[in-house]
Design an enzyme around this catalytic site. Structure first.
Site, PDB file in Angstrom:
ATOM      1  N   HIS A  72       0.907  -1.094   0.010  1.00 21.95           N
ATOM      2  CA  HIS A  72      -0.032  -0.245  -0.022  1.00 21.95           C
ATOM      3  C   HIS A  72       0.852   1.327  -0.003  1.00 21.95           C
ATOM      4  CE1 HIS A  72      -3.617   2.383   0.820  1.00 21.95           C
ATOM      5  NE2 HIS A  72      -2.687   3.091   1.564  1.00 21.95           N
ATOM      6  N   CYS A  73       0.732   1.932  -0.878  1.00 24.62           N
ATOM      7  CA  CYS A  73       1.667   3.082  -1.039  1.00 24.62           C
ATOM      8  C   CYS A  73       0.924   4.389  -0.486  1.00 24.62           C
ATOM      9  CB  CYS A  73       2.118   3.240  -2.528  1.00 24.62           C
ATOM     10  SG  CYS A  73       3.099   4.740  -2.674  1.00 24.62           S
ATOM     11  N   PRO A  74       1.409   5.131   0.527  1.00 25.78           N
ATOM     12  CA  PRO A  74       0.561   6.410   1.108  1.00 25.78           C
ATOM     13  C   PRO A  74       0.789   7.715   0.253  1.00 25.78           C
ATOM     14  CG  PRO A  74       2.433   5.704   2.215  1.00 25.78           C
ATOM     15  CD  PRO A  74       2.530   4.908   1.287  1.00 25.78           C
ATOM     16  N   TRP A  75       1.728   7.610  -0.715  1.00 28.96           N
ATOM     17  CA  TRP A  75       1.953   8.700  -1.464  1.00 28.96           C
ATOM     18  C   TRP A  75       1.117   8.815  -2.809  1.00 28.96           C
ATOM     19  CZ3 TRP A  75       4.886  11.751   1.245  1.00 28.96           C
ATOM     20  CH2 TRP A  75       5.689  11.014   2.245  1.00 28.96           C
TER      21      TRP A  75
END
Ligand SMILES: [Zn+2]
Ligand SMILES: [Zn+2]
Length: 155
Positions: free
Chosen positions: A152-155
């Site tokens: 999961h990429c928060p960016w």
């Protein structure tokens, strides 16, 4: 509103902070490159034109990809991977893992599954109640099973 609902809304709101941070960095870099460098520092018009053309080509591609990445919903397993209603009820009532696996094996007999757990069992997500296709993982941040999930990429 239930407390869990409020928590979920807060989490969704906070998830935008990294995205806003990136957007601000992008705006700042745009200003630094276009205004400070191309307009005030570079004096030859031909150079300015070359700099600005290449910059804008890359910039548009970057913004378009970033936009698509943020606003494309993650792909979830298709309906064939959900247990039929009757099987699901049997699965939930069943307490022995071996019998639960039997139910899953029967339901998955026609599905293209090659990946098993370390113990050779069919991978099943109790939260989404689906048989996990190969390379599918449950994302705890999105709270859903995501196909071809890496992280999961928060960016
Ligand atoms: Zn996620
Ligand atoms: Zn799941």
């Amino acid at each position: 509103m239930a407390p869990s609902h409020v928590l979920r809304c807060c989490q969704r709101g906070l998830a935008w902070i990294p995205v806003i941070f990136i957007a601000l960095v992008v705006c700042w870099s745009y200003y630094a490159y276009v205004v400070e460098l191309c307009v005030f520092t570079v004096l030859s018009t031909t150079e300015q034109l070359v700099y600005l053309t290449f910059f804008h080509l890359s910039f548009i591609m970057f913004v378009w990809s970033y936009w698509k990445t943020i606003f494309t919903n993650p792909a979830n397993p298709s309906k064939e991977f959900c247990l039929p209603k009757a099987e699901k009820e049997r699965y939930e009532k069943e307490e022995r893992p071996e019998s639960q696996q039997e139910i899953l094996w029967r339901a998955a007999s026609n599905l293209p599954l090659y990946t098993r757990t370390g113990s050779g069992a069919i991978r099943y997500c109790d939260r989404c109640q689906v048989i996990k296709p190969d390379r599918c993982h449950h994302c705890s941040a999105c709270d859903t099973c995501v196909l071809k999930m890496d992280h999961h990429c928060p960016w």
